[in-house]
Scaffold this active site. Structure first.
Site, PDB file in Angstrom:
ATOM      1  CE  LYS A  40      -3.835  -2.344   2.265  1.00  0.00           C
ATOM      2  NZ  LYS A  40      -4.514  -2.689   1.019  1.00  0.00           N
ATOM      3  CG  ASN A  43       0.574  -0.340  -4.507  1.00  0.00           C
ATOM      4  OD1 ASN A  43       1.611  -0.730  -5.053  1.00  0.00           O
ATOM      5  ND2 ASN A  43      -0.359  -1.175  -4.069  1.00  0.00           N
ATOM      6  N   GLY A 199     -16.525   1.607  -3.441  1.00  0.00           N
ATOM      7  CA  GLY A 199     -16.296   0.994  -4.751  1.00  0.00           C
ATOM      8  C   GLY A 199     -16.929   1.800  -5.874  1.00  0.00           C
ATOM      9  CB  ALA A 227      -3.226  -0.538  -6.475  1.00  0.00           C
ATOM     10  CB  ALA A 228      -9.057   0.745  -6.778  1.00  0.00           C
ATOM     11  N   GLY A 229      -7.795   1.662  -4.047  1.00  0.00           N
ATOM     12  CA  GLY A 229      -7.847   2.480  -2.831  1.00  0.00           C
ATOM     13  C   GLY A 229      -6.561   3.271  -2.616  1.00  0.00           C
ATOM     14  CG  ASP A 230      -2.998   1.220  -2.215  1.00  0.00           C
ATOM     15  OD1 ASP A 230      -3.450   1.352  -1.066  1.00  0.00           O
ATOM     16  OD2 ASP A 230      -2.567   0.137  -2.658  1.00  0.00           O
ATOM     17  N   GLY A 265      -2.588  -5.961 -11.908  1.00  0.00           N
ATOM     18  CA  GLY A 265      -1.410  -5.652 -11.089  1.00  0.00           C
ATOM     19  C   GLY A 265      -1.569  -4.323 -10.381  1.00  0.00           C
ATOM     20  CB  SER A 269      -3.175  -0.913 -12.546  1.00  0.00           C
ATOM     21  OG  SER A 269      -3.194  -0.642 -11.157  1.00  0.00           O
TER      22      SER A 269
HETATM   23  O1  RIB Z   1      -3.765  -2.132  -1.669  1.00  0.00           O
HETATM   24  C1  RIB Z   1      -3.216  -3.101  -2.501  1.00  0.00           C
HETATM   25  C2  RIB Z   1      -1.985  -3.686  -1.898  1.00  0.00           C
HETATM   26  O2  RIB Z   1      -2.337  -4.343  -0.684  1.00  0.00           O
HETATM   27  C3  RIB Z   1      -1.295  -4.735  -2.731  1.00  0.00           C
HETATM   28  O3  RIB Z   1      -0.365  -4.202  -3.638  1.00  0.00           O
HETATM   29  C4  RIB Z   1      -0.702  -5.661  -1.688  1.00  0.00           C
HETATM   30  O4  RIB Z   1       0.698  -5.631  -1.660  1.00  0.00           O
HETATM   31  C5  RIB Z   1      -1.312  -5.244  -0.365  1.00  0.00           C
HETATM   32  O5  RIB Z   1      -0.421  -4.560   0.417  1.00  0.00           O
END
Ligand code: RIB
Length: 280
Positions: A40, A43, A199, A227-230, A265, A269
């Site tokens: 997280k 990302n 979402g 990784a959408a949330g990140d 990924g 992405s």
């Molecule tokens: O938020 C997505 C991430 O959560 C992934 O990349 C994984 O590594 C986890 O940490």
């Protein structure tokens, strides 16, 4: 250009693309396996950099080959990695991820060296903004919240106990609906904004109990929601630190999060600023 520090996790993601996510006790076969840089913190760092900030990542990785693989896209993306420590004897964090055709996923994380980012190893750099999440020790997040002097965002993912002082200090708290339910009334301690994502249904920002913004993401064909949330977290922070109004910043963040769902990924992405602007 604004400077952002991310204190957080670095993982190597082992991603199995499956026809359906397994139920407890079920074996699912015929998966296709890929390896992607993730975590997280990492990302969020790369997303913020690609969205227009100058980013420094503070993290721990192991002294193994996985570390190079996990840091490769951050390096290629010019994220400042001078705050990344290599911990002898610890493995780099690993995430095991199953992704269904709908883009939904299951994620299991083995934190490895991310657990070694303890307060004694943490030096908190100065910057315009700081982003933390909860894949590193909670005591370190408390220390960062206490010492940092700029705009402070905490993404409460994955949900776990944090000191109330972190919630009180945060200018921006970000949760998804599962995390919001987990924290419940403890989020009432927040003094800043709380952004809650649901979402494809969109996201809201509240402040002192009042809704101050609501936005829906653009329609996209979801391939992988990892990784959408990140990306949402990074985009909302970047936009707010640039001085955008909460409504405009939330629309930008929803579009960024949606863009991150269109490719397989985590880090492959992450969208650029131009991609996000084209979706608005
Ligand atoms: O938020 C997505 C991430 O959560 C992934 O990349 C994984 O590594 C986890 O940490």
């Amino acid at each position: 250009m604004n400077s952002i520090v991310v204190i957080g996790s670095v993982n190597l993601d082992l991603v199995a693309t499956v026809k359906k996510l397994p139920e407890p006790g079920e074996t699912v076969t015929d998966a296709v396996l890929n390896r992607f840089p993730g975590g997280k913190g990492a990302n969020q760092a790369l997303a913020a950099q690609q969205l227009g900030a100058a980013v420094k990542l503070v993290a721990c990785v192991g002294d193994d080959a996985a570390a190079d693989e996990a840091l490769a896209l951050l390096r290629a993306g010019d994220v400042d990695l001078s705050g990344v420590q290599t911990i002898a004897g610890s493995p780099t964090g690993t995430a095991m991820i199953a992704v269904a055709p709908s883009g939904e996923n299951h994620i299991v994380v083995a934190p490895g060296a991310n657990r070694d980012l303890t307060p004694d190893r943490l030096v908190v750099p100065a910057a315009d903004a700081l982003i933390c999440q909860l894949e590193v020790p909670a005591d370190s997040v408390s220390k960062a919240a206490q010492e940092f002097e700029g705009y402070f965002c905490v993404n409460l993912a994955p949900a776990m106990h944090v000191d109330v002082s972190v919630l009180q200090r945060a200018d921006l708290i970000i949760v998804n609906e599962i995390e919001a339910a987990w924290y419940g009334d403890s989020l009432l301690a927040a003094n800043g904004m709380i952004a809650t994502t649901v979402g494809a249904a969109g996201a809201t920002i509240t402040k002192n109990g009042d809704d101050i913004a609501f936005a829906k993401p653009p329609r996209i064909e979801a391939v992988d929601t990892t990784a959408a949330g990140d990306t949402f977290t990074a985009a909302l922070t970047v936009a707010l630190v640039e001085g955008r109004e909460p409504q405009q910043a939330l629309e930008f963040a929803c579009a960024a999060g949606a863009a991150a769902c269109t490719k397989l990924g985590a880090q492959p992405s992450l969208p650029t600023r131009n991609v996000v602007l084209s979706l608005l």
